[in-house]
Design an enzyme around this catalytic site. Structure first.
Site, PDB file in Angstrom:
ATOM      1  NE  ARG A 121     -26.674 -19.633  19.463  1.00  0.00           N
ATOM      2  CZ  ARG A 121     -26.521 -20.955  19.536  1.00  0.00           C
ATOM      3  NH1 ARG A 121     -25.326 -21.480  19.636  1.00  0.00           N
ATOM      4  NH2 ARG A 121     -27.560 -21.744  19.530  1.00  0.00           N
ATOM      5  CE  LYS A 143     -28.291   2.948  17.121  1.00  0.00           C
ATOM      6  NZ  LYS A 143     -29.097   4.170  16.997  1.00  0.00           N
ATOM      7  CD  GLU A 185     -26.267  11.462   9.711  1.00  0.00           C
ATOM      8  OE1 GLU A 185     -26.101  11.710  10.916  1.00  0.00           O
ATOM      9  OE2 GLU A 185     -27.284  10.881   9.269  1.00  0.00           O
ATOM     10  CE  LYS A 227     -22.357   6.382  15.541  1.00  0.00           C
ATOM     11  NZ  LYS A 227     -23.173   5.981  14.431  1.00  0.00           N
ATOM     12  CD  GLU A 237     -30.475   5.078  20.301  1.00  0.00           C
ATOM     13  OE1 GLU A 237     -29.661   4.782  19.408  1.00  0.00           O
ATOM     14  OE2 GLU A 237     -31.617   5.445  20.056  1.00  0.00           O
ATOM     15  NE  ARG A 242     -25.384   4.348  18.876  1.00  0.00           N
ATOM     16  CZ  ARG A 242     -24.670   3.375  18.370  1.00  0.00           C
ATOM     17  NH1 ARG A 242     -24.108   2.486  19.168  1.00  0.00           N
ATOM     18  NH2 ARG A 242     -24.485   3.260  17.069  1.00  0.00           N
ATOM     19  CG  ASN A 246     -31.413   8.687  16.951  1.00  0.00           C
ATOM     20  OD1 ASN A 246     -30.749   8.158  16.056  1.00  0.00           O
ATOM     21  ND2 ASN A 246     -31.762   8.037  18.047  1.00  0.00           N
ATOM     22  CG  HIS A 249     -31.745  10.779  12.445  1.00  0.00           C
ATOM     23  ND1 HIS A 249     -30.809  11.769  12.624  1.00  0.00           N
ATOM     24  CD2 HIS A 249     -31.106   9.799  11.760  1.00  0.00           C
ATOM     25  CE1 HIS A 249     -29.660  11.402  12.074  1.00  0.00           C
ATOM     26  NE2 HIS A 249     -29.810  10.203  11.543  1.00  0.00           N
ATOM     27  CG  HIS A 253     -38.590   8.082   9.921  1.00  0.00           C
ATOM     28  ND1 HIS A 253     -37.899   6.970   9.493  1.00  0.00           N
ATOM     29  CD2 HIS A 253     -39.882   7.716  10.035  1.00  0.00           C
ATOM     30  CE1 HIS A 253     -38.761   5.972   9.365  1.00  0.00           C
ATOM     31  NE2 HIS A 253     -39.967   6.393   9.691  1.00  0.00           N
ATOM     32  CG  HIS A 267     -30.690   8.822   6.084  1.00  0.00           C
ATOM     33  ND1 HIS A 267     -31.787   8.762   6.914  1.00  0.00           N
ATOM     34  CD2 HIS A 267     -29.609   8.916   6.913  1.00  0.00           C
ATOM     35  CE1 HIS A 267     -31.387   8.793   8.182  1.00  0.00           C
ATOM     36  NE2 HIS A 267     -30.075   8.889   8.206  1.00  0.00           N
TER      37      HIS A 267
HETATM   38  N1  GLY Z   1     -26.680   6.724  13.558  1.00  0.00           N
HETATM   39  C1  GLY Z   1     -27.035   6.817  14.908  1.00  0.00           C
HETATM   40  C2  GLY Z   1     -26.310   5.889  15.799  1.00  0.00           C
HETATM   41  O1  GLY Z   1     -25.387   5.236  15.366  1.00  0.00           O
HETATM   42  O2  GLY Z   1     -26.651   5.765  16.949  1.00  0.00           O
END
Ligand code: GLY
Length: 371
Positions: A121, A143, A185, A227, A237, A242, A246, A249, A253, A267
């Site tokens: 956990r 993430k 990025e 960030k 998010e 947050r 994106n 993206h 994508h 990417h």
């Molecule tokens: N790569 C986008 C984020 O970490 O929210």
């Protein structure tokens, strides 16, 4: 060395950015490696380049490294590798208070982070990102994910690392194509909410990408600080803040999906194209001046990234690209929110975009003559 605090409530941590951190792994991790055995997940390429440096730091300080060396590439973010890596950690009797080290790019960081989120956990982990993309984006903010047959990053968890060590020396062995993909990025932070940083990118990207150490440290540290600020405000998010990360993206994508998530388009390369498309779509929608959108495209092209989707040689129309977008995990009750721009440095989330308008725009972009 630059030190950036990621102020997540209940789980704050530092991102350290500097040259030579891999060689100093153990002193950098002081207080975190509480047992002799240290589990490290990496890929074959990173192990070949940096395995002996890490091994020496651990052994010289009385630790015994246990390596899990995985194939390089996106296919490693799979149920099979997740399950096998968790079994491996269980065999090593890793406890909740122990740290697993994720040494590599985004694939290794995402997979190892998810293993750490699930093991008993939740155990602890340290991100040691070795690509520019992982240093400025994926290693920070917690993430974690794997890919499934239904799409990329569809199974995951938010699980923050205890520490991020971004060694700028690792960028020296990175192929230029990967460095450029990661640079997309970096530019993103300027476009989101920092016009001064975008101007800094325009002025300094050439020398930074060519290897200027001080400029590299500034680019990585500034990106990480951006960030950190955003994820501290909206870790999961939920408020829309947050989601700004994106930018590019959704368009990107669709291009990645159309090119089969293959080496044809990395990417970061897709994100670079996606940001140009987001800027041009914003201009076409009357949100920002066309000249600003072309400034974005010019910078992307100037550093050597692809800025025109017409050069991809896709055999599809705009509607087919929009269809890929409908599988995006950002779909929300049947609508797809888009990140659009009111200016360079003023990105916002728009939930009213017509997908027909996006398809028509993409038809025009696919037909745009490449300069
Ligand atoms: N790569 C986008 C984020 O970490 O929210």
């Amino acid at each position: 060395m630059a030190v950036i605090k990621v102020d997540i409530a209940g789980a704050p941590y530092e991102v350290r950015v500097g040259a030579g951190l891999l060689a100093e792994l153990v002193p950098q991790c002081r207080g975190l490696l509480r047992k002799r055995a240290v589990p490290i997940v990496t890929d074959v390429n990173v192990h070949a380049a940096w395995g002996s440096v890490i091994e020496a730091s651990l052994r010289d300080n009385g630790h015994e490294p246990h390596w899990r060396i995985l194939p390089a590439g996106e296919q490693t973010k799979s149920w099979a590798e997740l399950s096998a890596t968790i079994d491996w950690l269980l065999e090593l009797e890793v406890e909740r208070g122990d740290h697993v080290i994720a040494l590599g790019g985004g694939v290794i960081g995402d997979l190892t982070g998810l293993c750490a989120a699930l093991l008993k956990r939740g155990c602890k982990f340290i991100q040691v990102p070795t690509t520019l993309l992982a240093q400025v984006d994926s290693s920070v903010g917690g993430k974690t994910a794997i890919n499934t047959a239904a799409g990329k990053n569809l199974v995951g968890a938010f699980h923050q690392p205890s520490l991020v060590l971004a060694d700028l020396s690792a960028l020296e062995t990175l192929p230029m194509r990967e460095l450029l993909a990661g640079y997309a990025e970096v530019v993103k932070y300027g476009l989101i909410d920092d016009a001064d940083f975008f101007a800094w990118c325009e002025a300094n990207a050439g020398a930074m990408l060519a290897g200027d150490a001080a400029l590299r440290e500034y680019a990585v540290a500034h990106s990480v600080a951006s960030k950190a600020r955003i994820v501290a405000e909206d870790e999961r998010e939920t408020t829309g803040k947050r989601a700004l990360l994106n930018l590019g993206h959704t368009f990107g994508h669709a291009l990645e999906a159309e090119t089969g998530f293959s080496n044809r388009l990395l990417h970061g390369e897709a994100v670079a194209l996606g940001m140009v498309l987001a800027a041009r779509f914003s201009a076409r929608s009357g949100l920002m001046p066309k000249v600003s959108a072309e400034r974005v495209a010019s910078h992307i092209a100037a550093v050597g990234l692809r800025a025109e989707i017409a050069t991809l040689g896709l055999e599809c129309d705009g509607a087919a690209l929009v269809k890929h977008m409908l599988h995006d995990k950002k779909m929300d009750a049947g609508t797809l929110p888009f990140l659009l721009m009111k200016a360079i440095g003023e990105t916002y989330l728009d939930k009213t975009v017509s997908l027909d308008a996006v398809a028509a725009f993409l038809d025009d972009e696919l037909a745009r003559p490449a300069n």
